[in-house]
Design a protein around this motif. Structure first.
Motif, PDB file in Angstrom:
ATOM      1  N   THR A 325      47.898  39.966  40.018  1.00  0.00           N
ATOM      2  CA  THR A 325      49.166  40.563  39.597  1.00  0.00           C
ATOM      3  C   THR A 325      49.376  40.420  38.095  1.00  0.00           C
ATOM      4  OG1 THR A 325      50.113  40.050  41.767  1.00  0.00           O
ATOM      5  CG2 THR A 325      51.642  40.536  39.979  1.00  0.00           C
ATOM      6  N   ALA A 326      49.085  39.237  37.575  1.00  0.00           N
ATOM      7  CA  ALA A 326      49.268  39.014  36.139  1.00  0.00           C
ATOM      8  C   ALA A 326      48.369  39.927  35.313  1.00  0.00           C
ATOM      9  CB  ALA A 326      48.986  37.542  35.810  1.00  0.00           C
ATOM     10  N   MET A 327      47.139  40.160  35.797  1.00  0.00           N
ATOM     11  CA  MET A 327      46.192  40.962  35.033  1.00  0.00           C
ATOM     12  C   MET A 327      46.476  42.454  35.141  1.00  0.00           C
ATOM     13  SD  MET A 327      42.017  40.763  35.085  1.00  0.00           S
ATOM     14  CE  MET A 327      41.976  40.845  36.879  1.00  0.00           C
ATOM     15  N   PHE A 328      46.622  42.963  36.367  1.00  0.00           N
ATOM     16  CA  PHE A 328      46.735  44.402  36.567  1.00  0.00           C
ATOM     17  C   PHE A 328      48.146  44.938  36.367  1.00  0.00           C
ATOM     18  CE2 PHE A 328      42.913  43.545  39.251  1.00  0.00           C
ATOM     19  CZ  PHE A 328      42.026  44.271  38.484  1.00  0.00           C
ATOM     20  N   VAL A 329      49.152  44.086  36.499  1.00  0.00           N
ATOM     21  CA  VAL A 329      50.525  44.557  36.330  1.00  0.00           C
ATOM     22  C   VAL A 329      51.072  44.161  34.961  1.00  0.00           C
ATOM     23  CG1 VAL A 329      52.881  44.427  37.217  1.00  0.00           C
ATOM     24  CG2 VAL A 329      50.963  44.530  38.814  1.00  0.00           C
ATOM     25  N   MET A 382      47.850  58.038  34.105  1.00  0.00           N
ATOM     26  CA  MET A 382      47.368  58.388  35.441  1.00  0.00           C
ATOM     27  C   MET A 382      46.428  57.323  36.002  1.00  0.00           C
ATOM     28  SD  MET A 382      46.614  62.485  35.160  1.00  0.00           S
ATOM     29  CE  MET A 382      45.697  62.424  36.698  1.00  0.00           C
ATOM     30  N   CYS A 383      45.737  56.629  35.134  1.00  0.00           N
ATOM     31  CA  CYS A 383      44.807  55.601  35.588  1.00  0.00           C
ATOM     32  C   CYS A 383      45.531  54.325  35.973  1.00  0.00           C
ATOM     33  CB  CYS A 383      43.775  55.322  34.500  1.00  0.00           C
ATOM     34  SG  CYS A 383      42.660  53.958  34.890  1.00  0.00           S
ATOM     35  N   TRP A 384      46.398  53.833  35.109  1.00  0.00           N
ATOM     36  CA  TRP A 384      46.953  52.493  35.285  1.00  0.00           C
ATOM     37  C   TRP A 384      48.321  52.471  35.953  1.00  0.00           C
ATOM     38  CZ3 TRP A 384      43.649  48.898  35.224  1.00  0.00           C
ATOM     39  CH2 TRP A 384      42.510  48.999  34.423  1.00  0.00           C
ATOM     40  N   ALA A 385      49.142  53.484  35.722  1.00  0.00           N
ATOM     41  CA  ALA A 385      50.475  53.482  36.325  1.00  0.00           C
ATOM     42  C   ALA A 385      50.431  53.466  37.859  1.00  0.00           C
ATOM     43  CB  ALA A 385      51.283  54.671  35.811  1.00  0.00           C
ATOM     44  N   PRO A 386      49.577  54.275  38.531  1.00  0.00           N
ATOM     45  CA  PRO A 386      49.538  54.193  39.996  1.00  0.00           C
ATOM     46  C   PRO A 386      49.125  52.819  40.509  1.00  0.00           C
ATOM     47  CG  PRO A 386      48.480  56.203  39.236  1.00  0.00           C
ATOM     48  CD  PRO A 386      48.732  55.373  38.031  1.00  0.00           C
ATOM     49  N   ILE A 387      48.202  52.164  39.801  1.00  0.00           N
ATOM     50  CA  ILE A 387      47.767  50.834  40.232  1.00  0.00           C
ATOM     51  C   ILE A 387      48.932  49.850  40.154  1.00  0.00           C
ATOM     52  CG2 ILE A 387      46.253  48.898  39.649  1.00  0.00           C
ATOM     53  CD1 ILE A 387      44.186  50.932  38.776  1.00  0.00           C
ATOM     54  N   PHE A 389      52.119  50.578  40.133  1.00  0.00           N
ATOM     55  CA  PHE A 389      53.160  50.984  41.081  1.00  0.00           C
ATOM     56  C   PHE A 389      52.796  50.523  42.493  1.00  0.00           C
ATOM     57  CE2 PHE A 389      54.974  54.271  43.927  1.00  0.00           C
ATOM     58  CZ  PHE A 389      56.321  54.012  43.687  1.00  0.00           C
ATOM     59  N   MET A 390      51.542  50.764  42.908  1.00  0.00           N
ATOM     60  CA  MET A 390      51.106  50.346  44.243  1.00  0.00           C
ATOM     61  C   MET A 390      51.137  48.824  44.388  1.00  0.00           C
ATOM     62  SD  MET A 390      50.303  52.956  46.183  1.00  0.00           S
ATOM     63  CE  MET A 390      49.845  54.682  46.118  1.00  0.00           C
ATOM     64  N   LYS A 391      50.776  48.143  43.324  1.00  0.00           N
ATOM     65  CA  LYS A 391      50.790  46.677  43.368  1.00  0.00           C
ATOM     66  C   LYS A 391      52.210  46.157  43.569  1.00  0.00           C
ATOM     67  CE  LYS A 391      48.464  42.804  42.798  1.00  0.00           C
ATOM     68  NZ  LYS A 391      47.385  42.402  43.713  1.00  0.00           N
ATOM     69  N   LEU A 392      53.170  46.743  42.882  1.00  0.00           N
ATOM     70  CA  LEU A 392      54.561  46.329  43.044  1.00  0.00           C
ATOM     71  C   LEU A 392      55.084  46.661  44.444  1.00  0.00           C
ATOM     72  CD1 LEU A 392      55.999  47.394  39.564  1.00  0.00           C
ATOM     73  CD2 LEU A 392      55.491  45.078  40.364  1.00  0.00           C
ATOM     74  N   LEU A 393      54.672  47.816  44.988  1.00  0.00           N
ATOM     75  CA  LEU A 393      55.066  48.152  46.357  1.00  0.00           C
ATOM     76  C   LEU A 393      54.505  47.141  47.354  1.00  0.00           C
ATOM     77  CD1 LEU A 393      54.657  52.049  46.531  1.00  0.00           C
ATOM     78  CD2 LEU A 393      56.773  50.733  46.341  1.00  0.00           C
TER      79      LEU A 393
END
Length: 527
Positions: A325-329, A382-387, A389-393
């Motif tokens: 979470t810390a890395m990807f978000v 488009m690359c990073w925002a969906p990741i 967003f999905m991680k937060l969901l």
């Protein structure tokens, strides 16, 4: 005995029921199964204990149920299963332990019964602990299934295409940047490092595709060994390092362009040593982020799925979820905000400058700049925002569909590595001009080689060797004064073989101004 609020089963509860074949204790309040609680039920074949409050099972609870074929323990509160719990149940065919989150599963736990053919878990990732079972539920996680590492045929093709495309485009960028002359060396070094980072993502994709081909139709038999192997960990490190270094370099490029275009009078041009030091620091940071989980922080960080990439979307709280979470978000989110800020500021600065000099700038050029900046920001988002967003969901306990998870892991994440060469190199006018010049030089070289080959063939067929060497120097065919004679060829070849000085003279300049030297004359005097 369903729905009877039973909270405890005593050892003598089933005394004398030796012929009982089916027992259902579902939807009660049973909290614990004592040792040998079913010792009188020697002929029991079906036992249903689902939807109780069982927290602990003694390892000998099912010891006397030697003819048991179907067992349902689903939706209980069991945390730890004893490894030898089913050791004496050789005839079990169906086992249901869904609805239970387990932490101590082991492959030996389900290897005791050769007849076990159906098993149901809470998560598909548990299926790898039952490699010999033909049917396992859930049947997949959207990305993998019991038989296939990549279950979807379309995803399988996309992995190959994106991998080959990513490697090819980034190789073109690196080769082109190495061959070009007169380019800003600091900027060229940054672009080459970006291409290398994206190239590694292509290597990762092709490695996953090759492993999928290797384990076709037998994936679950080798899933556990593959996901816990060093090769999977190395692939995960390569993928994470590639993605992190890539977004770091994109952030660096955005900041550099921001300073140069928004504040052009500060003279903040980056030198080659400074750029090299920056790239070294970014690579070191990316590699450290990728390797750190393996150094004791989260040993199974890359074993959460079959493609070895630690998104932790299906198993949100798996080993190392805080680090993921810390890395990807957090970290990548901060980089994306910086990139967007830089390009929005650059666009506003250019628009303001062009309004002040509107008579010198065409509307088409403004549109071109706007489109280019828009594409750069859009592809990064488009690359990073969906990741993110999905991680937060997932952290909010919102279920993510299997198909969304699969496409996110396979296509959305790596696609930026294939688009970066187009956005930062192949679509620029400077790169196009240099590639055109390079292609022209290659065509000229090929033409000269062809002419030299034709010269050699024609000369050997119509000239003496002596005239061939005189007339074809430099790869150009010259007019022949007289036809060659056979005796001239043989005598000349003998002379060349016996006189090394003549051979050296053939490589010397034909003439010099004021001192004309005839090679033929030298040959006659010395021969």
């Amino acid at each position: 005995l369903d729905h009877n609020n039973i909270s405890e089963i005593k050892p003598e509860a089933f005394e004398g029921l030796h012929e009982l074949r089916k027992l259902s204790l579902a939807d009660n309040r049973i909290e614990r199964l004592e040792t040998a609680v079913f010792q009188e039920l020697t002929q029991l074949t079906r036992l249903y204990l689902q939807k109780n409050r069982i927290e602990r099972i003694d390892e000998d609870s099912f010891r006397d149920l030697r003819f048991l074929e179907e067992l349902d323990l689903s939706f209980n509160r069991i945390v730890d299963f004893p490894r030898t719990l089913f050791e004496h149940n050789d005839h079990v065919v169906s086992l249901n332990i869904s609805g239970i989150t387990l932490s101590n599963l082991h492959v030996d736990m389900f290897a005791c019964s050769a007849q076990l053919s159906i098993i149901a878990f809470e998560r598909f990732s548990y299926c790898k602990y039952a490699p010999l079972v033909r049917t396992c539920y859930p049947k997949g996680d959207g990305l993998s299934s019991v038989g296939e590492l990549i279950d979807n045929c379309v995803l399988r093709v996309v992995i190959w295409l994106v991998g080959v495309l990513t490697i090819s485009l980034n190789c073109v960028v690196v080769i082109g940047r190495v061959c070009f002359q007169g380019e800003n060396p600091a900027h060229s070094l940054v672009i080459k490092n970006l291409a290398v980072a994206d190239f590694l993502m292509g290597v990762y994709l092709l490695a996953v595709a090759c492993k999928d081909s290797e384990l076709r139709a037998v994936f679950n038999q080798f899933a556990l060994s593959w996901m816990q192997s060093g090769a999977c960990a190395v692939l995960g490190v390569v993928a994470v390092a590639s993605s992190e270094v890539s977004i770091f370099i994109l952030t660096y490029l955005s900041l550099e362009r921001y300073v140069m275009l928004v504040h052009p009078y500060k003279n903040c041009h980056v030198s080659l040593p400074a750029a090299a030091l920056s790239m070294a620091c970014l690579w070191l940071g990316g590699l450290l982020l990728a390797v750190l989980p393996l150094l004791g922080l989260a040993p199974s960080f890359y074993a959460s799925n079959a493609v070895c990439f630690p998104l932790h979307l299906h198993h949100v709280y798996a080993d190392g979820w805080q680090y993921s979470t810390a890395m990807f978000v957090c970290l990548n989110g901060a980089c994306l905000v910086v990139i967007c800020f830089c390009y929005v500021s650059i666009f506003r600065s250019i628009q303001q400058t062009r309004r002040e000099t509107a008579d010198c700038v065409h509307g088409a050029a403004r549109t071109s700049f706007a489109q280019r900046f828009f594409l750069i920001v859009l592809t990064d988002a488009m690359c990073w925002a969906p990741i993110m967003f999905m991680k937060l969901l997932a952290l909010a306990n919102i279920t993510i569909s299997d198909s969304a998870y699969a496409w996110l892991a396979v296509l959305v994440l790596p696609i930026n590595s294939a688009l970066n060469p187009l956005l930062y190199s192949l679509s620029t006018q400077a790169f196009k001009k240099r590639m055109s010049a390079l292609a022209s030089r290659i065509r000229v070289s090929a033409l000269n080689f062809s002419r030299s080959s034709q010269c050699a063939i024609l000369s050997l067929s119509s000239l003496s060797l002596w005239e061939f060497l005189l007339q074809c120097r430099g790869g150009h065919l010259r007019p022949v004064a007289s036809a060659a004679r056979p005796w001239q060829q043989s005598s000349l070849m003998t002379s060349l073989a016996m006189k090394p000085t003549v051979q050296r003279s053939l490589t010397a300049p034909m003439t010099t101004k004021g001192k004309k030297t005839s090679v033929a004359g030298t040959s006659r005097r010395r021969g």
